[in-house]
Design a protein around this motif. Sequence first.
Motif, PDB file in Angstrom:
ATOM      1  N   LEU A 183       4.449  -1.351  -2.826  1.00 24.07           N
ATOM      2  CA  LEU A 183       3.534  -1.360  -1.695  1.00 24.07           C
ATOM      3  C   LEU A 183       3.182  -2.812  -1.416  1.00 24.07           C
TER       4      LEU A 183
ATOM      5  N   SER B 249       1.001  -7.275  -3.317  1.00 23.27           N
ATOM      6  CA  SER B 249       1.935  -6.175  -3.533  1.00 23.27           C
ATOM      7  C   SER B 249       1.597  -5.519  -4.860  1.00 23.27           C
TER       8      SER B 249
ATOM      9  N   PHE C 143      -3.139   3.966   2.194  1.00 20.23           N
ATOM     10  CA  PHE C 143      -2.252   3.213   1.316  1.00 20.23           C
ATOM     11  C   PHE C 143      -2.804   1.819   1.035  1.00 20.23           C
TER      12      PHE C 143
ATOM     13  N   LEU D 196       6.054   0.213   2.370  1.00 16.11           N
ATOM     14  CA  LEU D 196       6.289   0.898   1.112  1.00 16.11           C
ATOM     15  C   LEU D 196       7.803   1.000   0.952  1.00 16.11           C
TER      16      LEU D 196
END
Length: 165
Positions: A117, A58, A149, A127
């Motif tokens: 994220l 993350s 992403f 997200l």
Amino acid sequence: MSGTHSHGEMLPRGTLVLAGALVAFALSAASFVRIADIPPAASPVLMREQAGIRPVKSRDLRFVDRADGAVVIEDVRGGIAAVVVPGQQTGFIRGVMRGLARERRAHGIGNGPSFKLTLWADGELSLVDSATGRALELTAFGTTNRATFAALLDAHNAKSVDPTA
């Protein structure tokens, strides 16, 4: 001229009975769910929590617009994760962030709070807006969009994001 005029026969009686039955069924079903305390459909966030699915990676990110039209994606812990320059094939990042920014403006929130994220052990990518709590499941938007992403999780230095490269 005839003295009586009636509108009583405009809708057949069967149609009115069926409409009434439909309304009664809807009210009964809603009441049953409320009285029986049946929980609403689970969100992906709750489903992961219940299944014990943990995050693999993350990153807390902040998205800042520059005067030249570029979007600087900053890592909250320091450094720049990426710079999205105009003209690249990164419309998905811009579109997602534009929608989330609109929601923040509606709540009177600026671009200060970060977004988390997260790549999950089940392969999903999400997200989450730390300011509003809104969560987007990025895998649902297709592999190419998800990849734009996902690349931000591994980006260590400032770089332009271009999924075609």
